[in-house]
Design a protein around this motif. Structure first.
Motif, PDB file in Angstrom:
ATOM      1  N   UNK A   1      77.515 112.477 -51.985  1.00  0.00           N
ATOM      2  CA  UNK A   1      78.591 112.144 -51.044  1.00  0.00           C
ATOM      3  C   UNK A   1      78.032 111.350 -49.869  1.00  0.00           C
ATOM      4  N   UNK A   2      76.890 111.787 -49.355  1.00  0.00           N
ATOM      5  CA  UNK A   2      76.258 111.059 -48.259  1.00  0.00           C
ATOM      6  C   UNK A   2      75.949 109.621 -48.675  1.00  0.00           C
ATOM      7  N   UNK A   3      75.350 109.446 -49.829  1.00  0.00           N
ATOM      8  CA  UNK A   3      74.962 108.114 -50.296  1.00  0.00           C
ATOM      9  C   UNK A   3      76.180 107.198 -50.368  1.00  0.00           C
ATOM     10  N   UNK A   4      77.257 107.685 -51.007  1.00  0.00           N
ATOM     11  CA  UNK A   4      78.468 106.877 -51.140  1.00  0.00           C
ATOM     12  C   UNK A   4      79.089 106.578 -49.770  1.00  0.00           C
ATOM     13  N   UNK A   5      79.115 107.597 -48.907  1.00  0.00           N
ATOM     14  CA  UNK A   5      79.696 107.416 -47.584  1.00  0.00           C
ATOM     15  C   UNK A   5      78.907 106.432 -46.738  1.00  0.00           C
ATOM     16  N   UNK A   6      77.600 106.535 -46.786  1.00  0.00           N
ATOM     17  CA  UNK A   6      76.764 105.635 -46.002  1.00  0.00           C
ATOM     18  C   UNK A   6      76.916 104.196 -46.475  1.00  0.00           C
ATOM     19  N   UNK A   7      77.122 104.016 -47.787  1.00  0.00           N
ATOM     20  CA  UNK A   7      77.362 102.661 -48.300  1.00  0.00           C
ATOM     21  C   UNK A   7      78.666 102.104 -47.729  1.00  0.00           C
ATOM     22  N   UNK A   8      79.708 102.917 -47.704  1.00  0.00           N
ATOM     23  CA  UNK A   8      80.996 102.475 -47.163  1.00  0.00           C
ATOM     24  C   UNK A   8      80.890 102.125 -45.675  1.00  0.00           C
ATOM     25  N   UNK A   9      80.074 102.907 -44.957  1.00  0.00           N
ATOM     26  CA  UNK A   9      79.960 102.727 -43.513  1.00  0.00           C
ATOM     27  C   UNK A   9      78.943 101.659 -43.119  1.00  0.00           C
ATOM     28  N   UNK A  10      78.291 101.058 -44.098  1.00  0.00           N
ATOM     29  CA  UNK A  10      77.304 100.022 -43.811  1.00  0.00           C
ATOM     30  C   UNK A  10      76.017 100.572 -43.222  1.00  0.00           C
ATOM     31  N   UNK A  11      75.653 101.784 -43.590  1.00  0.00           N
ATOM     32  CA  UNK A  11      74.465 102.431 -43.033  1.00  0.00           C
ATOM     33  C   UNK A  11      73.256 102.374 -43.965  1.00  0.00           C
ATOM     34  N   UNK A  12      73.379 101.657 -45.037  1.00  0.00           N
ATOM     35  CA  UNK A  12      72.268 101.488 -45.968  1.00  0.00           C
ATOM     36  C   UNK A  12      71.544 100.168 -45.665  1.00  0.00           C
ATOM     37  N   UNK A  13      70.241 100.052 -46.028  1.00  0.00           N
ATOM     38  CA  UNK A  13      69.469 100.990 -46.855  1.00  0.00           C
ATOM     39  C   UNK A  13      68.770 102.096 -46.069  1.00  0.00           C
ATOM     40  N   UNK A  14      68.730 101.981 -44.725  1.00  0.00           N
ATOM     41  CA  UNK A  14      67.946 102.950 -43.978  1.00  0.00           C
ATOM     42  C   UNK A  14      68.585 104.332 -43.955  1.00  0.00           C
ATOM     43  N   UNK A  15      69.854 104.428 -44.401  1.00  0.00           N
ATOM     44  CA  UNK A  15      70.486 105.736 -44.490  1.00  0.00           C
ATOM     45  C   UNK A  15      70.027 106.546 -45.682  1.00  0.00           C
ATOM     46  N   UNK A  16      69.268 105.928 -46.582  1.00  0.00           N
ATOM     47  CA  UNK A  16      68.810 106.625 -47.786  1.00  0.00           C
ATOM     48  C   UNK A  16      67.980 107.853 -47.453  1.00  0.00           C
ATOM     49  N   UNK A  17      67.191 107.768 -46.385  1.00  0.00           N
ATOM     50  CA  UNK A  17      66.361 108.907 -45.987  1.00  0.00           C
ATOM     51  C   UNK A  17      67.235 110.095 -45.608  1.00  0.00           C
ATOM     52  N   UNK A  18      68.344 109.829 -44.897  1.00  0.00           N
ATOM     53  CA  UNK A  18      69.249 110.891 -44.499  1.00  0.00           C
ATOM     54  C   UNK A  18      70.030 111.430 -45.683  1.00  0.00           C
ATOM     55  N   UNK A  19      70.235 110.606 -46.696  1.00  0.00           N
ATOM     56  CA  UNK A  19      71.004 111.036 -47.861  1.00  0.00           C
ATOM     57  C   UNK A  19      70.303 112.151 -48.630  1.00  0.00           C
ATOM     58  N   UNK A  20      68.970 112.128 -48.636  1.00  0.00           N
ATOM     59  CA  UNK A  20      68.239 113.154 -49.376  1.00  0.00           C
ATOM     60  C   UNK A  20      67.920 114.379 -48.510  1.00  0.00           C
ATOM     61  N   UNK A  21      68.321 114.335 -47.243  1.00  0.00           N
ATOM     62  CA  UNK A  21      68.047 115.443 -46.330  1.00  0.00           C
ATOM     63  C   UNK A  21      68.554 116.792 -46.838  1.00  0.00           C
ATOM     64  N   UNK A  22      69.795 116.881 -47.394  1.00  0.00           N
ATOM     65  CA  UNK A  22      70.267 118.193 -47.862  1.00  0.00           C
ATOM     66  C   UNK A  22      69.412 118.787 -48.969  1.00  0.00           C
ATOM     67  N   UNK A  23      68.747 117.940 -49.747  1.00  0.00           N
ATOM     68  CA  UNK A  23      67.883 118.449 -50.808  1.00  0.00           C
ATOM     69  C   UNK A  23      66.685 119.181 -50.219  1.00  0.00           C
ATOM     70  N   UNK A  24      66.200 118.697 -49.079  1.00  0.00           N
ATOM     71  CA  UNK A  24      65.067 119.336 -48.412  1.00  0.00           C
ATOM     72  C   UNK A  24      65.504 120.580 -47.652  1.00  0.00           C
TER      73      UNK A  24
END
Length: 264
Positions: A224-247
């Motif tokens: 959900x984060x990955x898709x949302x960040x793409x919509x909001x124009x927060x990629x590619x640097x948002x990728x680090x935050x996208x995997x945060x819940x896994x950690x």
């Protein structure tokens, strides 16, 4: 004369007999009176259905829907939205308590601020024993970039303009959003040009869940984060935050709560 509904409060409930009465009573006790409460019973197996029938028998502003099969929260809320008659649509959960002025404060804010599509507020956390003031404090005027750190609005405390939800098509009901339907919706709203605001006052007693999350839900959140960040124009640097819940999912939830509420 037919009663005019200003605010439709929507709630999905599954086996909520232990907390449902207090949640409903907190809406009945609101200082605002021109509301309706629409509750969708998602095939509860406890006394939830019986309690709802009792409430409908004594409070005409309460309406209840019944799912033929267990549809989960997002689909249940979408049914409530379709049935709602109000200008504004407010969320509520069956284990939370809205403070008396909550609906009035939020509706008044939206009346006076047409530039905002929805509004929420601060909350007090409740872990079953103690009240934690100003739990999960949220920024007053979140920006797109703020969604990198997580959802910027407390879902059960939100009130939307009806047209916002209708334009979004309500909540997405896919597998990946089964516990992230609110985060997903907020990011879609911002991507479509809508903005939200957080009233800097506690509007609700929010029940903190201490149940252990299944790790697959963390995987869903990352999607959900990955898709949302793409919509909001927060990629590619948002990728680090996208995997945060896994950690974060590797840390015991009780330890996270202890760290959050520990006094400095």
């Amino acid at each position: 004369m037919e009663r005019q509904v200003r605010v439709s409060v929507i709630m999905g409930v599954y086996n909520g007999e232990k907390t449902l009465n207090e949640a409903i009573q907190s809406i009945v006790d609101q200082t605002m009176t021109d509301w309706e409460l629409i509750i969708c019973n998602d095939c509860s197996t406890d006394r939830t259905g019986e309690l709802l029938r009792e409430w409908m028998g004594r409070e005409p502003r309460i309406r209840c829907l019944e799912n033929a099969s267990n549809m989960r929260l997002a689909a249940s809320l979408n049914r409530c939205i379709e049935a709602a008659e109000g200008k504004y649509i407010a969320r509520m959960d069956d284990d939370d308590i809205s403070y008396p002025e909550r609906l009035w404060l939020e509706a008044d804010f939206l009346d006076r601020h047409p530039e905002y599509g929805f509004v929420s507020g601060q909350i007090d956390g409740f872990d079953g024993k103690r009240l934690i003031p100003d739990y999960w404090h949220r920024k007053e005027k979140p920006e797109k970039k703020d969604f990198l750190s997580g959802s910027q609005f407390v879902h059960p405390a939100v009130m939307f303009r009806r047209e916002c939800l209708e334009e979004m098509g309500g909540y997405r009901t896919g597998k990946s959003t089964r516990r992230m339907e609110d985060y997903d919706l907020f990011m879609r709203l911002y991507a479509s040009g809508y903005k939200g605001y957080n009233i800097q006052k506690s509007l609700m007693r929010y029940t903190i869940s201490t149940e252990k999350d299944k790790y697959r839900f963390r995987i869903d959140e990352a999607k959900v984060r990955w898709q949302g960040y793409c919509r909001l124009g927060l990629m590619p640097w948002g990728a680090v935050w996208a995997i945060r819940p896994l950690l974060v999912g590797l840390i015991p939830k009780r330890l996270l709560l202890a760290l959050k509420t520990r006094k400095e």
